[in-house]
Design an enzyme around this catalytic site. Sequence first.
Site, short mmCIF file in Angstrom:
data_model
loop_
_atom_site.label_atom_id
_atom_site.label_comp_id
_atom_site.label_asym_id
_atom_site.label_seq_id
_atom_site.Cartn_x
_atom_site.Cartn_y
_atom_site.Cartn_z
N SER A 146 4.35 -1.02 -16.68
CA SER A 146 3.79 -2.30 -16.24
C SER A 146 4.79 -3.44 -16.51
CB SER A 146 2.45 -2.51 -16.95
OG SER A 146 1.79 -3.62 -16.44
N ASP A 311 -3.51 3.39 -8.85
CA ASP A 311 -3.18 2.09 -9.43
C ASP A 311 -3.15 1.05 -8.32
OD1 ASP A 311 -2.11 -0.13 -10.66
OD2 ASP A 311 -0.38 0.90 -11.53
N HIS A 344 -4.26 1.59 -13.12
CA HIS A 344 -3.05 1.10 -13.80
C HIS A 344 -2.95 1.64 -15.24
CE1 HIS A 344 0.33 -1.55 -14.22
NE2 HIS A 344 -0.20 -2.23 -15.19
#
Lengths: 371, 202
Positions: A146, A311, A344
């Site tokens: 991320s 995601d 995610h």
Amino acid sequence: MVVPKVAHFDEPLKLSSGAVLRDYQLVYETYGELNAARSNAVLICHALNASHHVAGWYAADPKNVGWWDNMIGPGKPVDTNRFYVIGVNNIGGCHGSTGPTSIDPSTGKPYGASFPVVTVEDWVAAQARLADLLGIERFGAVMGGSLGAMQALQWTIDQPHRVAHAIAIAAAPKLSTQNIAFNEVARQAIMTDPDFHGGDYYAHDTLPRRGLRIARMIGHITYLSDDAMMEKFGRVLRGGDFSFHFDVDFEIESYLRYQGEKFAEYFDANTYLRITRALDYFDPAKKHDGDLTKAFALAKAKFLVASFTSDWRFSPARAREIVRALLENKLSATYAEINAPHGHDAFLLDDANYLDLVRAYFERLGVEVLA
Amino acid sequence: MSAATLKARADFEVIARLIPERASVLDLGCGDGSLLQFLTETRGVTGYGVEIDHENIVSCVRNGVNVIQDDLETGLADIGDAWFDFVILSQTLQAMRHTEVVVDEMLRVGRQGIVTFPNFGFWRNRLAVALGNMPVSENLPYAWYDTPNVHLCTIDDFEAFCETRGIRIRERVVLTRGAPISRLPNFLGQLAVYLFERNTVR
């Protein structure tokens, strides 16, 4: 077992905003041993709410296990028997590195609202100074998920000679408009909390807990996939039936409130504002008229890019934009799209395909950098 | 790479001879990356594999081969025009559902294409069909009900396909039991290897 360490830096750090941090400290942890050739160092960059505590546990607090302990440790995919792994809390953070809660030496009070806005570039610059201090000329790998992946990518752009491999998981080359919109809702929740006091809540001996709770709730919704949420909570009612009031009816409400409350107690609101801003501002193509390929023109690293099918926050399509830019630059790159249902958050979870991929990559990397 | 793999894939040697040193190569349906590994070792090529299967992706990583996970059937949207010297489709053509799309994409992203496929016109295959059964052999190792092959063709079929698609064949090597043959290729050849490019005038 692991013990956090603190590094002080007296040399001022000029930030992207133009502001200067006259001096600062970084809190970090290390796992494994640096080899004689100093080639086995792996830097782990953290995402929004995590810290330098990536693996292991503290003697005084054995339940406080590192946030990527399933990935990093002896015999794990990033094997600390072979690699020297470093976790570092970024500047602007709230886990010990200089940030809004730190005392501003010029006033003797917490920086609070006056702490500057920091960027991914600033973090990389600070991390590079930590590498200098630890005697690491070149990392075997810089790795993150991320926002952490953004730092790994930035390393290859800003410090091309100092990173052999970049491992970018659940990554995006910049936030989408929708991503920025979510961040803005989270920031508004914090800044409109009456306890925020313009960011100087420390002086009022309070915390903008309501704002932080809502910010965290919004975040959690975007980290999970619709399917994963349905699977985990469904429409299950806590009391067995509707209560006809606005307290917790559905399990998902209970979950979000619990996550929000937990977060509001340990995370600093000013840090949250700054980290979401760093996410918003990350866009290495910006200096190149939006051309991401040009942004990676000087990069030398080899890349592993991985995304997760479910995601929707940093979708596979976004990761592919990165891959395209790497391929156009003829950079060594591997891209995997992991079929995972968790959204995610998958980058933090135990998914056999995902962990096998990273394990295989580090085994190969070991052959190369430990030779 | 093991000697067994090399023997099993006689087309590797032929492909290696068609590719100059240090060429850039995209290998579609690269499997565990053995062809790219072989080409890297023998010809010093650079490039990437494209593969859909996760286990194969992990094998490529183990073999030190760059690989991009993608579905060939949907095209190569992340790859620009003429980024590669050669695009290879080794023993995969017959398993593609959208043959035309894939061949067009090969010649969009690469300057030249290389395909290898089992020749369905090989006499043993013809004999099997004449005797009433789908052929099962070293080159076509699947039973009719579990084969990934949906577009089997003969050497003549492929050349007619190229003709109608404006594709110029630059080289053809036909192998039987791993050795090149020249006589009656569509009848005596087991495996065909083609080097081709886009006709500049279509």
